[in-house]
Design an enzyme around this catalytic site. Sequence first.
Site, PDB file in Angstrom:
ATOM      1  N   HIS A  62     -48.615  21.480  49.062  1.00 14.76           N
ATOM      2  CA  HIS A  62     -47.174  21.567  49.340  1.00 14.76           C
ATOM      3  C   HIS A  62     -46.965  22.294  50.658  1.00 14.76           C
ATOM      4  O   HIS A  62     -47.917  22.831  51.245  1.00 14.76           O
ATOM      5  CB  HIS A  62     -46.422  22.209  48.179  1.00 14.76           C
ATOM      6  CG  HIS A  62     -46.749  23.653  47.910  1.00 14.76           C
ATOM      7  ND1 HIS A  62     -48.016  24.095  47.596  1.00 14.76           N
ATOM      8  CD2 HIS A  62     -45.963  24.763  47.912  1.00 14.76           C
ATOM      9  CE1 HIS A  62     -47.987  25.405  47.393  1.00 14.76           C
ATOM     10  NE2 HIS A  62     -46.767  25.838  47.599  1.00 14.76           N
ATOM     11  N   HIS A  64     -45.330  25.070  51.582  1.00 16.44           N
ATOM     12  CA  HIS A  64     -45.202  26.510  51.807  1.00 16.44           C
ATOM     13  C   HIS A  64     -46.321  26.908  52.769  1.00 16.44           C
ATOM     14  O   HIS A  64     -47.454  26.433  52.647  1.00 16.44           O
ATOM     15  CB  HIS A  64     -45.316  27.290  50.488  1.00 16.44           C
ATOM     16  CG  HIS A  64     -44.033  27.278  49.689  1.00 16.44           C
ATOM     17  ND1 HIS A  64     -44.002  27.347  48.322  1.00 16.44           N
ATOM     18  CD2 HIS A  64     -42.731  27.190  50.100  1.00 16.44           C
ATOM     19  CE1 HIS A  64     -42.725  27.307  47.913  1.00 16.44           C
ATOM     20  NE2 HIS A  64     -41.947  27.205  48.969  1.00 16.44           N
ATOM     21  N   ASP A  66     -48.297  29.292  53.274  1.00 18.51           N
ATOM     22  CA  ASP A  66     -49.605  29.829  52.850  1.00 18.51           C
ATOM     23  C   ASP A  66     -50.581  28.729  52.426  1.00 18.51           C
ATOM     24  O   ASP A  66     -51.738  29.002  52.132  1.00 18.51           O
ATOM     25  CB  ASP A  66     -49.449  30.874  51.736  1.00 18.51           C
ATOM     26  CG  ASP A  66     -48.686  30.369  50.523  1.00 18.51           C
ATOM     27  OD1 ASP A  66     -47.691  29.645  50.696  1.00 18.51           O
ATOM     28  OD2 ASP A  66     -49.090  30.706  49.386  1.00 18.51           O
ATOM     29  N   HIS A  67     -50.117  27.467  52.447  1.00 21.66           N
ATOM     30  CA  HIS A  67     -51.004  26.356  52.060  1.00 21.66           C
ATOM     31  C   HIS A  67     -51.342  25.410  53.218  1.00 21.66           C
ATOM     32  O   HIS A  67     -52.149  24.506  53.044  1.00 21.66           O
ATOM     33  CB  HIS A  67     -50.399  25.580  50.884  1.00 21.66           C
ATOM     34  CG  HIS A  67     -50.300  26.432  49.668  1.00 21.66           C
ATOM     35  ND1 HIS A  67     -51.204  26.380  48.632  1.00 21.66           N
ATOM     36  CD2 HIS A  67     -49.429  27.433  49.359  1.00 21.66           C
ATOM     37  CE1 HIS A  67     -50.882  27.306  47.734  1.00 21.66           C
ATOM     38  NE2 HIS A  67     -49.818  27.947  48.160  1.00 21.66           N
ATOM     39  N   HIS A 142     -42.814  23.465  40.974  1.00 20.92           N
ATOM     40  CA  HIS A 142     -42.730  24.550  41.950  1.00 20.92           C
ATOM     41  C   HIS A 142     -41.393  24.478  42.673  1.00 20.92           C
ATOM     42  O   HIS A 142     -40.607  23.563  42.426  1.00 20.92           O
ATOM     43  CB  HIS A 142     -43.923  24.424  42.917  1.00 20.92           C
ATOM     44  CG  HIS A 142     -44.216  25.649  43.704  1.00 20.92           C
ATOM     45  ND1 HIS A 142     -44.150  26.921  43.196  1.00 20.92           N
ATOM     46  CD2 HIS A 142     -44.579  25.812  45.013  1.00 20.92           C
ATOM     47  CE1 HIS A 142     -44.470  27.798  44.136  1.00 20.92           C
ATOM     48  NE2 HIS A 142     -44.728  27.152  45.253  1.00 20.92           N
ATOM     49  N   ASP A 212     -49.785  25.899  43.373  1.00 19.36           N
ATOM     50  CA  ASP A 212     -48.658  26.735  42.959  1.00 19.36           C
ATOM     51  C   ASP A 212     -47.838  25.991  41.912  1.00 19.36           C
ATOM     52  O   ASP A 212     -47.295  24.920  42.174  1.00 19.36           O
ATOM     53  CB  ASP A 212     -47.750  27.050  44.150  1.00 19.36           C
ATOM     54  CG  ASP A 212     -48.442  27.950  45.166  1.00 19.36           C
ATOM     55  OD1 ASP A 212     -49.673  28.097  45.091  1.00 19.36           O
ATOM     56  OD2 ASP A 212     -47.734  28.494  46.035  1.00 19.36           O
ATOM     57  N   HIS A 270     -54.744  32.718  43.929  1.00 19.62           N
ATOM     58  CA  HIS A 270     -53.388  32.826  44.487  1.00 19.62           C
ATOM     59  C   HIS A 270     -52.752  34.142  44.047  1.00 19.62           C
ATOM     60  O   HIS A 270     -51.600  34.204  43.602  1.00 19.62           O
ATOM     61  CB  HIS A 270     -52.535  31.619  44.054  1.00 19.62           C
ATOM     62  CG  HIS A 270     -51.304  31.411  44.894  1.00 19.62           C
ATOM     63  ND1 HIS A 270     -50.089  31.979  44.584  1.00 19.62           N
ATOM     64  CD2 HIS A 270     -51.084  30.715  46.032  1.00 19.62           C
ATOM     65  CE1 HIS A 270     -49.173  31.620  45.490  1.00 19.62           C
ATOM     66  NE2 HIS A 270     -49.767  30.853  46.382  1.00 19.62           N
TER      67      HIS A 270
HETATM   68 ZN   LIG Z   1     -48.586  29.631  47.681  1.00 18.02          ZN
HETATM   69 ZN   LIG Z   2     -45.783  27.745  47.035  1.00 21.38          ZN
END
Ligand SMILES: [Zn+2]
Ligand SMILES: [Zn+2]
Length: 305
Positions: A62, A64, A66-67, A142, A212, A270
């Site tokens: 996805h 976000h 951090d990915h 999510h 997530d 995570h």
């Molecule tokens: Zn994340």
């Molecule tokens: Zn996320």
Amino acid sequence: LSFKLTILGSSGALPAYDRHPSAQLLEISNTQFLIDCGEGTQVQIKNFAGSVLKIDHIFISHLHGDHYLGLMGLIFSQHLFKRDKPLHIYAPKGLDEIITLQLKYAKSTPAFDLVFHLINTKASEVILETDKITVTTIPVIHKIPSVGFLFKEKIKERRLNKEKLPEGLKPEEMVLLKKGEDILDEQGQILFKADEITLSPKKSRSYAYMADTRYTENLNQYVKEVDLLYHEATFMEVDREKAIQTLHSTAAEAALFAKQAEVKKLIIGHFSARYKSLEPLLMEAKSIFNHTELAIEGVTFEIEE
Ligand SMILES: [Zn+2]
Ligand SMILES: [Zn+2]
């Protein structure tokens, strides 16, 4: 043949205590698949796994940051290394625009083909099929459209049983036997029965990555009895309210999910930056599902054939 997962990043939204955002490298039969690509992923690959050039397929769960925030750096390095093979990126809608925009203002054209594969995040679909494996998405729950990934080896060929193999078999007959087909004579009578002179195939191994997601029992239909399951465990039970608000899971929920899906082994990761020590998260999960391990960066989990 190999089937192993190396953890490159185990942190949640923020890097903390030397933990990096999400990234994992999965190697199946010497082919490498990158799953998520948080900030610093290319450095982590160098630290633990060798060369970014070996990766041909990248799966982004996805959008976000951090990915995927490590992706641009990784692409640019491949350009500098004069990669010439295509690089396939599987991601929800939008990532192609983001990357194309960055390349546009850098006036850069990569030396290789960048191939984007748009993921439908609403339903489970096969997004990659090779002669050895399939990759299927898992529609997780999510804040923004997000998917998990199931990597599964295809059913393998039967193995010739050397002790029972008649002499003088032709190569094409061996091919048939490995497919489970009997060898017939010219009159159509069975000459050799496949299940008498071959052994059952080696098992097909599987790995599921639950990106997530809010814990939902409904999703375990997609990962039933996998050999290895990664499930996010951003929070502990004491912070469950936070998990509900942010659509994440607790360590106990990840363990319950693994138990319900009857998987062989669970890895949790995570982790929220609020936890310095991860031991309490592991204890919480193990109290429900004992075959649990922490996603520790640099650690490789191998599934035997
Ligand atoms: Zn994340
Ligand atoms: Zn996320």
